[in-house]
Design a protein around this motif. Structure first.
Motif, PDB file in Angstrom:
ATOM      1  N   MET A   8      45.425  23.298  45.793  1.00  0.00           N
ATOM      2  CA  MET A   8      46.659  22.885  46.688  1.00  0.00           C
ATOM      3  C   MET A   8      46.825  24.243  47.591  1.00  0.00           C
ATOM      4  O   MET A   8      47.247  24.157  48.664  1.00  0.00           O
ATOM      5  CB  MET A   8      48.032  22.919  45.559  1.00  0.00           C
ATOM      6  CG  MET A   8      47.840  22.039  44.541  1.00  0.00           C
ATOM      7  SD  MET A   8      48.244  20.233  45.407  1.00  0.00           S
ATOM      8  CE  MET A   8      46.656  19.679  45.359  1.00  0.00           C
ATOM      9  N   ASN A  63      46.592  22.785  51.597  1.00  0.00           N
ATOM     10  CA  ASN A  63      47.995  22.709  52.298  1.00  0.00           C
ATOM     11  C   ASN A  63      48.301  23.991  53.098  1.00  0.00           C
ATOM     12  O   ASN A  63      48.334  25.205  52.433  1.00  0.00           O
ATOM     13  CB  ASN A  63      48.979  22.801  51.111  1.00  0.00           C
ATOM     14  CG  ASN A  63      50.503  22.492  51.560  1.00  0.00           C
ATOM     15  OD1 ASN A  63      50.729  22.413  52.748  1.00  0.00           O
ATOM     16  ND2 ASN A  63      51.199  22.009  51.043  1.00  0.00           N
ATOM     17  N   LYS A 102      50.812  24.960  54.363  1.00  0.00           N
ATOM     18  CA  LYS A 102      52.164  25.738  54.007  1.00  0.00           C
ATOM     19  C   LYS A 102      51.861  26.901  52.937  1.00  0.00           C
ATOM     20  O   LYS A 102      52.773  27.719  52.873  1.00  0.00           O
ATOM     21  CB  LYS A 102      53.159  24.520  53.566  1.00  0.00           C
ATOM     22  CG  LYS A 102      53.778  24.140  54.405  1.00  0.00           C
ATOM     23  CD  LYS A 102      54.668  22.763  54.231  1.00  0.00           C
ATOM     24  CE  LYS A 102      55.161  21.902  55.287  1.00  0.00           C
ATOM     25  NZ  LYS A 102      56.305  20.916  54.832  1.00  0.00           N
ATOM     26  N   SER A 124      53.774  20.491  47.312  1.00  0.00           N
ATOM     27  CA  SER A 124      52.221  20.295  47.796  1.00  0.00           C
ATOM     28  C   SER A 124      51.679  19.318  46.962  1.00  0.00           C
ATOM     29  O   SER A 124      50.809  18.370  47.382  1.00  0.00           O
ATOM     30  CB  SER A 124      51.661  21.539  47.740  1.00  0.00           C
ATOM     31  OG  SER A 124      50.342  21.545  48.142  1.00  0.00           O
ATOM     32  N   LYS A 126      52.626  15.716  47.888  1.00  0.00           N
ATOM     33  CA  LYS A 126      52.204  15.298  49.262  1.00  0.00           C
ATOM     34  C   LYS A 126      50.729  14.974  49.214  1.00  0.00           C
ATOM     35  O   LYS A 126      50.061  14.095  49.667  1.00  0.00           O
ATOM     36  CB  LYS A 126      52.074  16.413  50.175  1.00  0.00           C
ATOM     37  CG  LYS A 126      51.579  16.325  51.669  1.00  0.00           C
ATOM     38  CD  LYS A 126      51.823  17.370  52.509  1.00  0.00           C
ATOM     39  CE  LYS A 126      51.194  17.058  53.957  1.00  0.00           C
ATOM     40  NZ  LYS A 126      49.971  16.598  53.883  1.00  0.00           N
ATOM     41  N   PHE A 127      49.930  15.810  48.071  1.00  0.00           N
ATOM     42  CA  PHE A 127      48.756  15.566  47.779  1.00  0.00           C
ATOM     43  C   PHE A 127      48.309  13.829  47.148  1.00  0.00           C
ATOM     44  O   PHE A 127      47.559  13.325  47.219  1.00  0.00           O
ATOM     45  CB  PHE A 127      47.988  16.600  46.878  1.00  0.00           C
ATOM     46  CG  PHE A 127      46.777  16.160  46.317  1.00  0.00           C
ATOM     47  CD1 PHE A 127      45.665  16.303  47.108  1.00  0.00           C
ATOM     48  CD2 PHE A 127      46.436  15.726  44.969  1.00  0.00           C
ATOM     49  CE1 PHE A 127      44.071  16.024  46.961  1.00  0.00           C
ATOM     50  CE2 PHE A 127      45.099  15.709  44.580  1.00  0.00           C
ATOM     51  CZ  PHE A 127      44.126  15.888  45.655  1.00  0.00           C
TER      52      PHE A 127
END
Length: 302
Positions: free
Chosen positions: A41, A45, A47, A290, A293-294
């Motif tokens: 993650m 990501n 972010k 995250s 979203k993954f």
């Protein structure tokens, strides 16, 4: 370690203890998947490309080293009647555990300092915790852990006369009990090194959170929960890890049996690496987003 007897010791017998094989397999799978998930993650990501998550990624690597050093051998022993380990493998396992122990204590202190900087000095955070500083801090953690935990043991050989270790791994305190000579000097050395590697990071963590609490109490109530939410996961990990490790290394030898040491080790070597990714992922909004979203990207790709 060196053997001092007519019979040269080339391997050790790990007495271990009775544990359910299925439980150990589940623990190892959860630990491995959980820590790999955290690292994945953080990597994929953008972010999460922040110092806080960089240190969290380093913590996951250390936890993987813990579990991968101990659990595979423990699982093998549970399936086998002969729980033996060669002296060289035992020494390597002991050194890896010592290095990870020292590194994790100091890394948790670095993570506390990161939270202190983010909450107490937010305007200067990007300057103080710039990436070059983060890399240097992590490098210092590993280097100092090697110098404190590994280097002294290279010049402090213990004569070994017995080959049955009352433990499920090659833990330093359990191995010291195999000596045929007085180990008072080695016990004092362990206590001194433990004082530096455990108590000093813990004091720094407590100081950091003392300043954090003082600062958060001055914030309006609407912003307090957000500020505290970034710290609760770290505090839970610190409490679990430091509590069991300090019980292990600061228990009086006359009142502290190897069996107690053995069961205390379960928490910081097996349980803590398994719970750390769960604690951080379930109590961190950015990690949960995250992950969602993954999963969404996977569904779209499918």
């Amino acid at each position: 370690m060196e053997s001092k007897n007519q019979t040269i010791i080339t391997e050790f017998i790990l007495l271990g203890f009775t544990m359910n094989i299925e439980i150990n397999i589940v623990i190892y799978i959860v630990t491995t998947v959980g820590n790999i998930f955290i690292m994945l993650m953080v990597i994929i990501n953008p972010k999460l490309h922040k110092p806080m998550y960089f240190f969290l990624c380093m913590l996951s690597i250390l936890d993987l080293c813990y579990s991968s050093t101990v659990l595979p051998k423990l699982l093998t022993d549970l399936f086998s009647d002969e729980r033996t380990i060669s002296m060289s493998a035992c020494v390597i396992q002991m050194y890896v555990i010592l290095l990870v122990e020292g590194s994790e204590c100091q890394l948790l202190a670095v993570m506390a300092y990161d939270r202190y900087t983010a909450i107490c000095r937010p305007l200067h955070y990007s300057v103080i915790m710039r990436w070059s500083v983060c890399y240097k801090m992590v490098s210092t953690v590993f280097l100092s852990s090697f110098m404190l935990c590994i280097f002294p043991s290279l010049f402090s050989q213990i004569p070994i006369c017995y080959n049955q270790i009352n433990h499920f791994m090659c833990e330093m305190l359990a191995i010291m009990k195999l000596s045929c000579e007085s180990i008072s000097f080695h016990e004092n050395l362990v206590f001194f090194i433990s004082f530096i590697t455990l108590l000093i990071p813990l004091v720094l963590i407590l100081l950091s959170y003392g300043f954090i609490i003082s600062t958060v109490l001055k914030i309006r109530s609407t912003g307090r929960s957000k500020a505290f939410s970034t710290c609760t996961s770290h505090l839970a990990v610190v409490t679990l890890y430091f509590g069991t490790v300090m019980l292990m290394y600061f228990g009086p030898s006359s009142m502290y049996s190897t069996n107690q040491e053995k069961y205390s080790s379960v928490f910081y070597v097996i349980v803590s690496p398994m719970l750390n990714p769960l604690i951080y992922s379930l109590n961190n909004r950015e990690v949960k987003e995250s992950f969602k979203k993954f999963l969404t990207d996977l569904e779209k790709g499918a």
